[in-house]
Motif scaffolding. Sequence first.
Motif, PDB file in Angstrom:
ATOM      1  N   ASN A   3      49.056  34.091  17.697  1.00 30.75           N
ATOM      2  CA  ASN A   3      47.752  33.939  18.336  1.00 30.75           C
ATOM      3  C   ASN A   3      46.905  32.887  17.621  1.00 30.75           C
ATOM      4  O   ASN A   3      46.172  32.129  18.255  1.00 30.75           O
ATOM      5  N   ILE A   4      46.979  32.851  16.314  1.00 28.98           N
ATOM      6  CA  ILE A   4      46.232  31.854  15.540  1.00 28.98           C
ATOM      7  C   ILE A   4      46.743  30.452  15.840  1.00 28.98           C
ATOM      8  O   ILE A   4      45.953  29.525  16.043  1.00 28.98           O
ATOM      9  N   LEU A   5      48.053  30.278  15.896  1.00 22.80           N
ATOM     10  CA  LEU A   5      48.619  28.966  16.220  1.00 22.80           C
ATOM     11  C   LEU A   5      48.268  28.531  17.643  1.00 22.80           C
ATOM     12  O   LEU A   5      47.983  27.362  17.889  1.00 22.80           O
ATOM     13  N   PHE A   6      48.264  29.473  18.573  1.00 22.97           N
ATOM     14  CA  PHE A   6      47.874  29.166  19.938  1.00 22.97           C
ATOM     15  C   PHE A   6      46.416  28.728  20.000  1.00 22.97           C
ATOM     16  O   PHE A   6      46.071  27.759  20.679  1.00 22.97           O
ATOM     17  N   ALA A   7      45.553  29.412  19.279  1.00 18.59           N
ATOM     18  CA  ALA A   7      44.133  29.063  19.255  1.00 18.59           C
ATOM     19  C   ALA A   7      43.923  27.678  18.648  1.00 18.59           C
ATOM     20  O   ALA A   7      43.109  26.890  19.143  1.00 18.59           O
ATOM     21  N   MET A   8      44.650  27.356  17.581  1.00 13.73           N
ATOM     22  CA  MET A   8      44.540  26.035  16.955  1.00 13.73           C
ATOM     23  C   MET A   8      45.025  24.943  17.904  1.00 13.73           C
ATOM     24  O   MET A   8      44.405  23.883  18.010  1.00 13.73           O
ATOM     25  N   THR A   9      46.122  25.207  18.608  1.00 10.42           N
ATOM     26  CA  THR A   9      46.645  24.240  19.562  1.00 10.42           C
ATOM     27  C   THR A   9      45.660  24.024  20.704  1.00 10.42           C
ATOM     28  O   THR A   9      45.402  22.891  21.112  1.00 10.42           O
ATOM     29  N   LEU A  10      45.102  25.092  21.224  1.00  7.45           N
ATOM     30  CA  LEU A  10      44.125  24.989  22.296  1.00  7.45           C
ATOM     31  C   LEU A  10      42.882  24.228  21.842  1.00  7.45           C
ATOM     32  O   LEU A  10      42.346  23.393  22.589  1.00  7.45           O
ATOM     33  N   LEU A  11      42.443  24.458  20.623  1.00  4.57           N
ATOM     34  CA  LEU A  11      41.286  23.755  20.078  1.00  4.57           C
ATOM     35  C   LEU A  11      41.567  22.260  19.931  1.00  4.57           C
ATOM     36  O   LEU A  11      40.733  21.426  20.303  1.00  4.57           O
ATOM     37  N   MET A  12      42.738  21.915  19.445  1.00  5.25           N
ATOM     38  CA  MET A  12      43.089  20.502  19.281  1.00  5.25           C
ATOM     39  C   MET A  12      43.226  19.815  20.640  1.00  5.25           C
ATOM     40  O   MET A  12      42.786  18.663  20.804  1.00  5.25           O
ATOM     41  N   HIS A  13      43.790  20.476  21.611  1.00  7.96           N
ATOM     42  CA  HIS A  13      43.922  19.881  22.939  1.00  7.96           C
ATOM     43  C   HIS A  13      42.563  19.741  23.611  1.00  7.96           C
ATOM     44  O   HIS A  13      42.327  18.768  24.335  1.00  7.96           O
ATOM     45  N   ALA A  14      41.658  20.679  23.375  1.00  2.01           N
ATOM     46  CA  ALA A  14      40.294  20.552  23.892  1.00  2.01           C
ATOM     47  C   ALA A  14      39.591  19.349  23.262  1.00  2.01           C
ATOM     48  O   ALA A  14      38.854  18.619  23.936  1.00  2.01           O
ATOM     49  N   PHE A  15      39.829  19.124  21.983  1.00  2.40           N
ATOM     50  CA  PHE A  15      39.289  17.946  21.308  1.00  2.40           C
ATOM     51  C   PHE A  15      39.863  16.670  21.919  1.00  2.40           C
ATOM     52  O   PHE A  15      39.159  15.684  22.110  1.00  2.40           O
ATOM     53  N   GLN A  16      41.140  16.680  22.270  1.00  9.18           N
ATOM     54  CA  GLN A  16      41.760  15.523  22.907  1.00  9.18           C
ATOM     55  C   GLN A  16      41.195  15.294  24.303  1.00  9.18           C
ATOM     56  O   GLN A  16      41.051  14.143  24.733  1.00  9.18           O
ATOM     57  N   VAL A  17      40.830  16.337  25.013  1.00  9.87           N
ATOM     58  CA  VAL A  17      40.179  16.183  26.320  1.00  9.87           C
ATOM     59  C   VAL A  17      38.829  15.505  26.141  1.00  9.87           C
ATOM     60  O   VAL A  17      38.453  14.635  26.941  1.00  9.87           O
ATOM     61  N   ALA A  18      38.090  15.871  25.106  1.00 10.74           N
ATOM     62  CA  ALA A  18      36.801  15.231  24.840  1.00 10.74           C
ATOM     63  C   ALA A  18      36.991  13.741  24.537  1.00 10.74           C
ATOM     64  O   ALA A  18      36.229  12.896  25.034  1.00 10.74           O
ATOM     65  N   ILE A  19      37.988  13.409  23.756  1.00  7.02           N
ATOM     66  CA  ILE A  19      38.296  12.008  23.472  1.00  7.02           C
ATOM     67  C   ILE A  19      38.695  11.297  24.753  1.00  7.02           C
ATOM     68  O   ILE A  19      38.245  10.178  25.026  1.00  7.02           O
ATOM     69  N   PHE A  20      39.522  11.938  25.557  1.00  7.15           N
ATOM     70  CA  PHE A  20      39.974  11.383  26.824  1.00  7.15           C
ATOM     71  C   PHE A  20      38.782  11.063  27.723  1.00  7.15           C
ATOM     72  O   PHE A  20      38.711   9.990  28.326  1.00  7.15           O
ATOM     73  N   HIS A  21      37.839  11.970  27.798  1.00 12.06           N
ATOM     74  CA  HIS A  21      36.667  11.773  28.645  1.00 12.06           C
ATOM     75  C   HIS A  21      35.828  10.587  28.179  1.00 12.06           C
ATOM     76  O   HIS A  21      35.425   9.758  28.979  1.00 12.06           O
ATOM     77  N   THR A  22      35.590  10.491  26.884  1.00 13.15           N
ATOM     78  CA  THR A  22      34.743   9.408  26.380  1.00 13.15           C
ATOM     79  C   THR A  22      35.423   8.050  26.454  1.00 13.15           C
ATOM     80  O   THR A  22      34.767   7.044  26.697  1.00 13.15           O
ATOM     81  N   ARG A  23      36.734   7.991  26.272  1.00 11.46           N
ATOM     82  CA  ARG A  23      37.440   6.710  26.255  1.00 11.46           C
ATOM     83  C   ARG A  23      37.776   6.174  27.647  1.00 11.46           C
ATOM     84  O   ARG A  23      37.769   4.975  27.857  1.00 11.46           O
ATOM     85  N   PHE A  24      38.125   7.047  28.579  1.00 11.28           N
ATOM     86  CA  PHE A  24      38.692   6.600  29.843  1.00 11.28           C
ATOM     87  C   PHE A  24      37.803   6.797  31.057  1.00 11.28           C
ATOM     88  O   PHE A  24      38.122   6.308  32.134  1.00 11.28           O
ATOM     89  N   LYS A  25      36.691   7.496  30.945  1.00  9.10           N
ATOM     90  CA  LYS A  25      35.842   7.783  32.095  1.00  9.10           C
ATOM     91  C   LYS A  25      35.326   6.501  32.742  1.00  9.10           C
ATOM     92  O   LYS A  25      35.291   6.392  33.963  1.00  9.10           O
ATOM     93  N   SER A  26      34.974   5.514  31.959  1.00  9.65           N
ATOM     94  CA  SER A  26      34.428   4.272  32.512  1.00  9.65           C
ATOM     95  C   SER A  26      35.521   3.331  33.014  1.00  9.65           C
ATOM     96  O   SER A  26      35.226   2.401  33.762  1.00  9.65           O
ATOM     97  N   ARG A  27      36.766   3.555  32.658  1.00  8.48           N
ATOM     98  CA  ARG A  27      37.850   2.637  33.012  1.00  8.48           C
ATOM     99  C   ARG A  27      38.751   3.125  34.134  1.00  8.48           C
ATOM    100  O   ARG A  27      39.368   2.333  34.819  1.00  8.48           O
TER     101      ARG A  27
END
Length: 63
Positions: A3-27
């Motif tokens: 469960n801890i590893l799943f939570a860490m993975t979900l947190l990291m992927h959520a962080f990648q979604v935030a990066i994805f939004h800021t980098r690619f939304k305008s392009r």
Amino acid sequence: MLNILFAMTLLMHAFQVAIFHTRFKSRLTLHQSDYLNVLAFGIFSLLNYRSKTPVPNGTRAKI
């Protein structure tokens, strides 16, 4: 422990979604399925969208 590893993975992927939004939304035109794709597959999806992103001088981005 799993469960801890799943939570860490979900947190990291959520962080990648935030990066994805800021980098690619305008392009790129992004849909909810694009965000879910990055949330599910992480960096592999980001690399795919990075190769689709136009670069100002007209060439594709290098990976």
